[in-house]
Design a protein around this motif. Structure first.
Motif, PDB file in Angstrom:
ATOM      1  N   ALA A  19       0.811  -1.217   0.000  1.00  0.00           N
ATOM      2  CA  ALA A  19       0.000   0.000   0.000  1.00  0.00           C
ATOM      3  C   ALA A  19       0.844   1.267   0.000  1.00  0.00           C
ATOM      4  N   GLY A  20       2.162   1.112   0.086  1.00  0.00           N
ATOM      5  CA  GLY A  20       3.043   2.270   0.041  1.00  0.00           C
ATOM      6  C   GLY A  20       3.360   2.896   1.377  1.00  0.00           C
ATOM      7  N   VAL A  21       2.982   2.243   2.474  1.00  0.00           N
ATOM      8  CA  VAL A  21       3.293   2.765   3.806  1.00  0.00           C
ATOM      9  C   VAL A  21       4.812   2.830   3.955  1.00  0.00           C
ATOM     10  N   LYS A  22       5.321   3.947   4.460  1.00  0.00           N
ATOM     11  CA  LYS A  22       6.765   4.128   4.596  1.00  0.00           C
ATOM     12  C   LYS A  22       7.232   4.215   6.038  1.00  0.00           C
ATOM     13  N   ALA A  23       6.294   4.292   6.992  1.00  0.00           N
ATOM     14  CA  ALA A  23       6.675   4.339   8.401  1.00  0.00           C
ATOM     15  C   ALA A  23       5.584   3.679   9.237  1.00  0.00           C
ATOM     16  N   VAL A  24       6.023   2.854  10.170  1.00  0.00           N
ATOM     17  CA  VAL A  24       5.109   2.172  11.082  1.00  0.00           C
ATOM     18  C   VAL A  24       5.592   2.448  12.503  1.00  0.00           C
ATOM     19  N   VAL A  25       4.663   2.856  13.363  1.00  0.00           N
ATOM     20  CA  VAL A  25       4.964   3.143  14.768  1.00  0.00           C
ATOM     21  C   VAL A  25       4.078   2.243  15.617  1.00  0.00           C
ATOM     22  N   VAL A  26       4.698   1.541  16.579  1.00  0.00           N
ATOM     23  CA  VAL A  26       3.931   0.639  17.440  1.00  0.00           C
ATOM     24  C   VAL A  26       4.242   0.913  18.907  1.00  0.00           C
ATOM     25  N   ASP A  27       3.373   0.445  19.779  1.00  0.00           N
ATOM     26  CA  ASP A  27       3.547   0.559  21.225  1.00  0.00           C
ATOM     27  C   ASP A  27       4.588  -0.473  21.673  1.00  0.00           C
ATOM     28  N   ALA A  28       5.731  -0.004  22.141  1.00  0.00           N
ATOM     29  CA  ALA A  28       6.832  -0.894  22.521  1.00  0.00           C
ATOM     30  C   ALA A  28       6.452  -1.804  23.688  1.00  0.00           C
ATOM     31  N   ALA A  29       5.813  -1.255  24.707  1.00  0.00           N
ATOM     32  CA  ALA A  29       5.480  -2.045  25.893  1.00  0.00           C
ATOM     33  C   ALA A  29       4.480  -3.155  25.564  1.00  0.00           C
ATOM     34  N   ARG A  38       9.462 -15.463  15.771  1.00  0.00           N
ATOM     35  CA  ARG A  38       9.851 -15.719  14.380  1.00  0.00           C
ATOM     36  C   ARG A  38       9.095 -14.786  13.433  1.00  0.00           C
ATOM     37  N   ASP A  39       7.791 -14.603  13.670  1.00  0.00           N
ATOM     38  CA  ASP A  39       6.995 -13.681  12.851  1.00  0.00           C
ATOM     39  C   ASP A  39       7.487 -12.241  13.018  1.00  0.00           C
ATOM     40  N   TYR A  40       7.817 -11.870  14.249  1.00  0.00           N
ATOM     41  CA  TYR A  40       8.320 -10.525  14.530  1.00  0.00           C
ATOM     42  C   TYR A  40       9.618 -10.274  13.758  1.00  0.00           C
ATOM     43  N   THR A  41      10.506 -11.256  13.781  1.00  0.00           N
ATOM     44  CA  THR A  41      11.785 -11.136  13.080  1.00  0.00           C
ATOM     45  C   THR A  41      11.568 -11.015  11.575  1.00  0.00           C
ATOM     46  N   LEU A  42      10.656 -11.801  11.027  1.00  0.00           N
ATOM     47  CA  LEU A  42      10.354 -11.733   9.604  1.00  0.00           C
ATOM     48  C   LEU A  42       9.746 -10.385   9.238  1.00  0.00           C
ATOM     49  N   MET A  43       8.843  -9.885  10.071  1.00  0.00           N
ATOM     50  CA  MET A  43       8.233  -8.577   9.834  1.00  0.00           C
ATOM     51  C   MET A  43       9.308  -7.501   9.769  1.00  0.00           C
ATOM     52  N   ARG A  44      10.251  -7.521  10.713  1.00  0.00           N
ATOM     53  CA  ARG A  44      11.337  -6.529  10.715  1.00  0.00           C
ATOM     54  C   ARG A  44      12.182  -6.650   9.449  1.00  0.00           C
ATOM     55  N   GLN A  45      12.455  -7.870   9.023  1.00  0.00           N
ATOM     56  CA  GLN A  45      13.238  -8.092   7.806  1.00  0.00           C
ATOM     57  C   GLN A  45      12.502  -7.541   6.579  1.00  0.00           C
ATOM     58  N   LEU A  46      11.205  -7.808   6.492  1.00  0.00           N
ATOM     59  CA  LEU A  46      10.413  -7.299   5.370  1.00  0.00           C
ATOM     60  C   LEU A  46      10.437  -5.776   5.324  1.00  0.00           C
ATOM     61  N   PHE A  47      10.256  -5.139   6.480  1.00  0.00           N
ATOM     62  CA  PHE A  47      10.281  -3.681   6.519  1.00  0.00           C
ATOM     63  C   PHE A  47      11.665  -3.146   6.150  1.00  0.00           C
ATOM     64  N   ASP A  48      12.709  -3.793   6.649  1.00  0.00           N
ATOM     65  CA  ASP A  48      14.070  -3.356   6.307  1.00  0.00           C
ATOM     66  C   ASP A  48      14.302  -3.432   4.803  1.00  0.00           C
ATOM     67  N   GLU A  49      13.928  -4.554   4.208  1.00  0.00           N
ATOM     68  CA  GLU A  49      14.135  -4.740   2.765  1.00  0.00           C
ATOM     69  C   GLU A  49      13.345  -3.738   1.933  1.00  0.00           C
ATOM     70  N   GLU A  90      12.573  -0.758   2.980  1.00  0.00           N
ATOM     71  CA  GLU A  90      12.931   0.566   3.484  1.00  0.00           C
ATOM     72  C   GLU A  90      11.743   1.268   4.144  1.00  0.00           C
ATOM     73  N   VAL A  91      11.009   0.493   4.929  1.00  0.00           N
ATOM     74  CA  VAL A  91       9.920   1.033   5.746  1.00  0.00           C
ATOM     75  C   VAL A  91      10.477   1.279   7.136  1.00  0.00           C
ATOM     76  N   SER A  92      10.342   2.493   7.616  1.00  0.00           N
ATOM     77  CA  SER A  92      10.805   2.848   8.959  1.00  0.00           C
ATOM     78  C   SER A  92       9.901   2.167   9.986  1.00  0.00           C
ATOM     79  N   TYR A  93      10.517   1.507  10.974  1.00  0.00           N
ATOM     80  CA  TYR A  93       9.751   0.817  12.021  1.00  0.00           C
ATOM     81  C   TYR A  93      10.238   1.355  13.351  1.00  0.00           C
ATOM     82  N   THR A  94       9.320   1.897  14.160  1.00  0.00           N
ATOM     83  CA  THR A  94       9.680   2.500  15.441  1.00  0.00           C
ATOM     84  C   THR A  94       8.767   1.980  16.541  1.00  0.00           C
ATOM     85  N   GLU A  95       9.373   1.593  17.645  1.00  0.00           N
ATOM     86  CA  GLU A  95       8.604   1.223  18.837  1.00  0.00           C
ATOM     87  C   GLU A  95       8.754   2.355  19.848  1.00  0.00           C
ATOM     88  N   VAL A  96       7.628   2.875  20.300  1.00  0.00           N
ATOM     89  CA  VAL A  96       7.653   3.983  21.263  1.00  0.00           C
ATOM     90  C   VAL A  96       6.955   3.605  22.544  1.00  0.00           C
TER      91      VAL A  96
END
Length: 84
Positions: free
Chosen positions: A41-51, A65-76, A78-84
């Motif tokens: 969908a073209g999302v370039k940044a995702v922000v999630v609740d860290a806690a 394992r799913d979390y790790t794959l999600m991070r890899q997909l976003f990295d590849e 170039e989607v910014s992923y931030t936990e706040v």
């Protein structure tokens, strides 16, 4: 029933609102399938609740394992992923 992230993207599409280069704020880290949908969908940044994300992973370690794959997909993609 659909995931909230998909619902938000579908509502934008139905309303004619572009999601290209958009931000998406989520309560929890998305699963790999939702991550793929966001990327498509073209999302370039995702922000999630860290806690809340940490608590979910602590209670359900099989999701790491799913979390790790999600991070890899976003990295590849170039989607910014931030936990706040």
């Amino acid at each position: 029933m659909i995931h909230a992230e998909v619902n938000a993207l579908a509502n934008a599409a139905r309303s004619g609102v572009s999601t290209d280069r958009s931000w998406l704020v989520c309560t929890l880290a998305p699963c790999p399938n939702r991550a793929r949908t966001m990327i498509a969908a073209g999302v370039k940044a995702v922000v999630v609740d860290a806690a809340k994300t940490k608590a979910r992973l602590d209670e359900r370690p099989e999701l790491l394992r799913d979390y790790t794959l999600m991070r890899q997909l976003f990295d590849e993609a170039e989607v910014s992923y931030t936990e706040v």
